[in-house]
Design a protein around this motif. Structure first.
Motif, short mmCIF file in Angstrom:
data_model
loop_
_atom_site.label_atom_id
_atom_site.label_comp_id
_atom_site.label_asym_id
_atom_site.label_seq_id
_atom_site.Cartn_x
_atom_site.Cartn_y
_atom_site.Cartn_z
N PRO A 224 0.66 -1.08 -0.53
CA PRO A 224 -0.63 0.23 0.22
C PRO A 224 0.68 0.97 0.26
N VAL A 225 2.02 1.52 0.72
CA VAL A 225 2.86 2.02 0.51
C VAL A 225 3.92 1.80 -0.42
N ALA A 226 5.14 2.97 -0.79
CA ALA A 226 6.62 2.70 -1.16
C ALA A 226 6.98 2.14 -0.85
N PHE A 227 8.29 1.55 -0.99
CA PHE A 227 9.02 0.44 -0.34
C PHE A 227 9.74 -0.49 -1.05
N ASP A 228 11.28 0.25 -1.08
CA ASP A 228 12.50 -0.38 -1.38
C ASP A 228 13.19 -1.68 -1.22
N PRO A 229 13.33 -2.86 -0.54
CA PRO A 229 13.86 -3.65 0.05
C PRO A 229 15.67 -3.77 0.13
N THR A 230 15.91 -2.61 -0.67
CA THR A 230 17.50 -2.78 -0.84
C THR A 230 17.99 -1.37 -0.47
N ASP A 231 16.88 -0.20 0.26
CA ASP A 231 16.92 0.69 1.52
C ASP A 231 16.75 -0.04 2.48
N VAL A 232 16.47 -1.09 3.11
CA VAL A 232 16.06 -1.37 4.42
C VAL A 232 17.85 -1.85 5.11
N PRO A 233 17.47 -0.80 5.87
CA PRO A 233 19.37 -1.14 6.85
C PRO A 233 19.15 -2.59 7.32
#
Length: 244
Positions: A224-233
């Motif tokens: 439901p919201v924009a999410f980029d898994p490569t930017d998960v710390p």
């Protein structure tokens, strides 16, 4: 964080279109959400006259507030924002924009934001939604990166001008917001998992119990919201296989 491509899709329960497989759902944990941190439209839908409960959308990425121990929307890293400003008062001519080795066609000195965006989207390395351009005709134009560049530290564009009139006309380029920078320091900058199901709550409530999924197979395009898994710390204690 174990992120691998996954290409097969299964049809699952209504309300969870982002969930590609039931794998890992047995590891759901019950947590308490801080409802004051969620916003209407983005995270929940308003109640109706005859149905007073509001509904949080399933699939919301969550983080844990250190001070309270409650969970709130994950504070994703910043998106790159760059601004192009025409100086020197040109009265004619054109310019081009070069982004990551690709150069646009000629753009009029007084082009609208929509025209600049169209020129950028004609590049082979820019898809629709990757760069949103806003501003007045003739600029300044603001370039906000998303899509495949969501949360990325994007190199600044360059321009080549063929302007006429004015006094030493030029285009200045400024990075007003650098990409890939943490937006919070309260704990929510660490990704904890996804809200597994829709959750109902009444107006006025500030907390609600909810299941959070910390392992599974996800189609990020349907969250439901924009999410980029490569930017998960690094340090986020979760494991997912992300759809591509």
């Amino acid at each position: 964080m174990d992120i691998q491509p996954y290409t097969n899709t299964e049809t699952l329960a209504i309300g969870r279109p982002w969930l590609m497989s039931m794998l890992g759902t047995e590891t759901n944990q019950t947590v308490t959400l801080d409802l004051t941190k969620f916003s209407e439209s983005l995270h929940w839908t308003e109640a109706s006259k005859y149905q007073p409960e509001r509904k949080l959308k399933s699939g919301i990425p969550l983080g844990k507030i250190t001070a309270s121990g409650l969970y709130a929307p994950y504070a994703a890293v910043t998106n790159e924002i760059q601004t192009l400003t025409v100086t020197g008062g040109p009265t004619g001519g054109t310019f081009t924009i070069t982004f990551s080795g690709q150069t646009t066609g000629a753009i009029a000195y007084n082009a609208s934001a929509a025209t600049v965006q169209t020129a950028l989207e004609a590049l082979s390395n820019v898809n629709a939604g990757d760069i949103k351009v806003t501003g007045n005709a003739g600029g300044p134009w603001t370039l906000t990166y998303g899509g495949q560049y969501l949360g990325e530290n994007v190199g600044a564009v360059t321009t080549t001008e063929t302007f006429t009139g004015g006094t030493s006309p030029d285009i200045t380029i400024a990075t007003t917001t650098g990409g890939d920078t943490a937006t919070a320091s309260d704990g929510t900058q660490v990704f904890a998992g996804f809200l597994f199901t829709e959750v109902s709550f009444y107006p006025g409530h500030t907390k609600v119990a909810a299941p959070i999924m910390v392992h599974g197979q996800i189609d990020v395009t349907k969250l439901p919201v924009a999410f980029d898994p490569t930017d998960v710390p690094a340090g986020s204690n979760t494991q997912f296989v992300y759809g591509i």
